[in-house]
Motif scaffolding. Structure first.
Motif, short mmCIF file in Angstrom:
data_model
loop_
_atom_site.label_atom_id
_atom_site.label_comp_id
_atom_site.label_asym_id
_atom_site.label_seq_id
_atom_site.Cartn_x
_atom_site.Cartn_y
_atom_site.Cartn_z
N LYS A 48 10.70 4.15 -5.60
CA LYS A 48 10.25 2.80 -5.23
C LYS A 48 10.23 2.00 -6.53
O LYS A 48 9.39 2.26 -7.40
CB LYS A 48 8.86 2.84 -4.60
CG LYS A 48 8.42 1.48 -4.05
CD LYS A 48 7.07 1.58 -3.36
CE LYS A 48 6.71 0.24 -2.76
NZ LYS A 48 5.39 0.26 -2.10
N VAL B 1 9.37 3.04 0.36
CA VAL B 1 9.79 4.22 -0.41
C VAL B 1 11.12 4.74 0.14
O VAL B 1 11.30 4.81 1.35
CB VAL B 1 8.70 5.32 -0.33
CG1 VAL B 1 9.18 6.60 -1.01
CG2 VAL B 1 7.42 4.84 -0.98
N SER C 283 5.44 14.41 2.86
CA SER C 283 5.53 13.61 1.63
C SER C 283 4.27 13.70 0.77
O SER C 283 4.34 13.61 -0.45
CB SER C 283 5.81 12.14 1.97
OG SER C 283 7.03 12.04 2.63
N TRP D 182 13.01 8.86 8.67
CA TRP D 182 11.56 8.85 8.46
C TRP D 182 10.88 9.01 9.81
O TRP D 182 11.35 8.47 10.82
CB TRP D 182 11.12 7.54 7.82
CG TRP D 182 11.65 7.34 6.43
CD1 TRP D 182 12.74 6.62 6.07
CD2 TRP D 182 11.11 7.88 5.23
NE1 TRP D 182 12.93 6.67 4.73
CE2 TRP D 182 11.94 7.43 4.18
CE3 TRP D 182 10.02 8.69 4.94
CZ2 TRP D 182 11.70 7.77 2.87
CZ3 TRP D 182 9.79 9.02 3.63
CH2 TRP D 182 10.61 8.58 2.60
N ASP E 219 7.08 1.54 4.27
CA ASP E 219 6.27 1.12 3.11
C ASP E 219 7.12 0.96 1.84
O ASP E 219 6.58 0.85 0.73
CB ASP E 219 5.11 2.09 2.87
CG ASP E 219 5.58 3.52 2.66
OD1 ASP E 219 6.81 3.75 2.63
OD2 ASP E 219 4.72 4.41 2.52
N THR F 228 3.89 8.15 -0.20
CA THR F 228 4.17 7.47 1.07
C THR F 228 3.48 8.25 2.18
O THR F 228 3.34 9.48 2.10
CB THR F 228 5.69 7.39 1.34
OG1 THR F 228 5.88 6.87 2.64
CG2 THR F 228 6.38 8.74 1.22
#
Lengths: 322, 197
Positions: free
Chosen positions: B165, B135, B107, B194, B133, B34
């Motif tokens: 994921k 994840v 990440s 995040w 995205d 990610t």
């Protein structure tokens, strides 16, 4: 090189154990016609004493170590298991070189082969490192497998081939176990081990095929039987609630019968008939138990057993003993 | 070659199967990535010293760190209450708030570095467990014990944290995981959010 020289070199090689009697027979064409029956090692009083003596020694070692286990420190435990195993293997190797025909080397290597894997695990258990995955155990069996592979490449003996394959098999299972442990594939471990066992079973059959006429020929029957049993047992675990596999299993079992005839193998024949019977019992119970009732079911199964028994005896007499 | 075909096949069969299993087990974790980094918090080593006022670490972190309008805020957490009268005088100590640490997890590199509260408060955060995205960060129980009778009894089970994921999963290397992630301290981890670039 004239005839006398060739015979003298051949005699020397046979004495040193580099070439076996069976290999010479195979080279002359006589060995090619050997069936598994004639390959079965004949009874020998010496061999019986070797086996009995080996068992007594092993039992003695086990009981002695059992008695003193709690009094031993880590070093002592490693010495009486792995250390002793390695010493026995070293003595076995010396005897294989110096007294090749006495079979004493094989006896020592048998004892060593039974002690070394356990001893290596004891060593791993005793060293002050936390074992929190299967990887260290896998690595240990990988090393033992390589050890026997190299030892066997040097000595070329059946007992070493046996331990090479046994430790190699343990290594493969542990490797797969280590990979799927704590992974998202852990929930499929039954499927993965079933397909792995089928692959290992096929490998055993291929190895047995390659052993037919060489210095490992006494192992051919054993690996044919174990390979076939492993393959069919693993395949049978797929059968439950799968119509596709229920049909395929009949084809595999009949294929096993054909293979047994082709390879003249009683081991494969016995395994194929055994699993064909088990599959007939499963199918009959699954689909006919409720409709025909148990008494009739027993009659049907009885006739199926008689039929399969007759088939196996006929195949054995007509094709395997010819 | 033809002479040894059976032996070659005998070795090739299980090896190919093992390679297939290895690829199916490890490829998803190798291929999972990610572009979003995230911020997490852990309790310091003294977080038990506030006994008998203490919260457990997870509760403390959940109350202390909160994301509001995409920014990290801290909320003063009061002690849970006075000590029980039956507690001995030795255990009645002044309330000391647990020390906490903030980390930014890269990440791509799968490594974290400690950041200050001020630095964390400059970041634009998305507190959802799932990054834009797709994840997510999840915890999972790891059996540390090795069952190989009669050897290796016991072992240390712990909770691991993963990027996930779908069926793909990649273990996170969190700072301080050796001391903080064993069973009883498994909640010494608070996913904060995040980082939205």
């Amino acid at each position: 090189m004239n005839k006398e020289e060739v015979l003298r070199v051949l005699a020397e090689k046979m004495t040193s154990g580099e070439i076996s009697r069976e290999e010479v027979l195979a080279l002359s064409g006589q060995g090619a016609t050997l069936t598994e029956k004639s390959r079965t090692p004949h009874f020998s009083l010496t061999k019986m004493f070797y086996v009995l003596g080996g068992l007594v020694v092993l039992l003695g070692i086990v009981f002695f170590v059992w008695q003193i286990w709690t009094d031993l420190g880590s070093g002592g435990r490693i010495i009486v298991t792995l250390g002793l195993g390695l010493v026995l293997a070293a003595i076995g190797s010396v005897l294989l070189k110096t007294k090749a025909e006495s079979k004493l080397g094989e006896v020592f290597h048998t004892l060593a082969g039974l002690l070394i894997p356990g001893g290596a695990l004891v060593t791993l258990n005793e060293i002050p490192v936390e074992i929190d995955s299967l990887w260290p155990v896998t690595a240990v069996f990988g090393v033992i497998f390589l050890f026997y592979l190299l030892l066997n490449a040097y000595h070329r003996r059946e007992i070493l081939t046996f331990f090479t394959i046994a430790n190699g098999t343990a290594f493969i299972y542990l490797l797969v176990g280590s990979m799927i442990d704590n992974s998202t594939y852990e929930k499929f471990y039954e499927d993965i081990y079933a397909y792995l066992t089928m692959a290992v079973g096929l490998s055993y059959l291929l190895l047995a095929h390659s052993f037919r006429r060489g210095w490992n020929q006494h192992l051919a029957g054993l690996f044919n039987f174990v390979g076939a049993v492993g393959f069919f047992a693993a395949a049978f675990t797929r059968v439950d609630n799968s119509g596709w596999w229920q049909g395929l299993f009949f084809i595999l079992a009949i294929g096993g019968l054909a293979l047994a005839v082709y390879l003249k193998s009683r081991g494969i024949l016995a395994a194929s008939v055994l699993f064909l019977i088990i599959h007939f019992i499963y199918i009959t119970r699954e689909y006919f138990a409720d409709s025909v009732g148990w008494p009739i079911l027993l009659v049907i199964l009885g006739f199926i057993f008689i039929g399969l028994g007759y088939l196996s005896i006929t195949l054995n007499r007509k094709y395997l003993q010819s | 070659m033809k002479k040894h075909l059976a032996v070659i096949l005998a070795f090739a069969l299980p090896i190919l199967l093992v390679i297939g299993i290895a690829l199916s087990v490890y490829w998803p974790s190798w291929s999972l990535s990610t572009e979003y980094d995230f911020v997490y918090a852990t309790c310091g080593s003294n977080y038990q010293s506030s006994y008998p006022y203490n919260y457990n670490c997870a509760d403390y972190l959940n109350n202390y760190y909160q994301v509001k309008n995409g920014k990290l805020t801290i909320i003063d957490v009061k002690p849970l209450g006075p000590p029980s009268p039956r507690e001995s005088a030795e255990t009645i100590k002044p309330y000391v708030p647990p020390a906490t640490h903030l980390f930014r997890h890269d990440s791509q590199k799968n490594e974290g570095r400690e950041i200050t509260l001020a630095e964390a408060q400059t970041l634009q955060l998305n507190e959802l467990l799932t990054a834009p995205d797709g994840v997510s960060v999840e915890s999972s129980y790891n059996r540390g014990e090795v069952e190989f009778f009669p050897f290796f009894n016991g072992g240390s089970s712990h909770y691991g944290y993963y990027l996930t994921k779908g069926n793909k999963r990649q273990e996170l290397n969190l700072v301080g995981e050796e001391s903080d992630r064993y069973y009883y301290n498994r909640d010494s981890f608070k996913f904060i959010g995040w980082i939205i670039k």
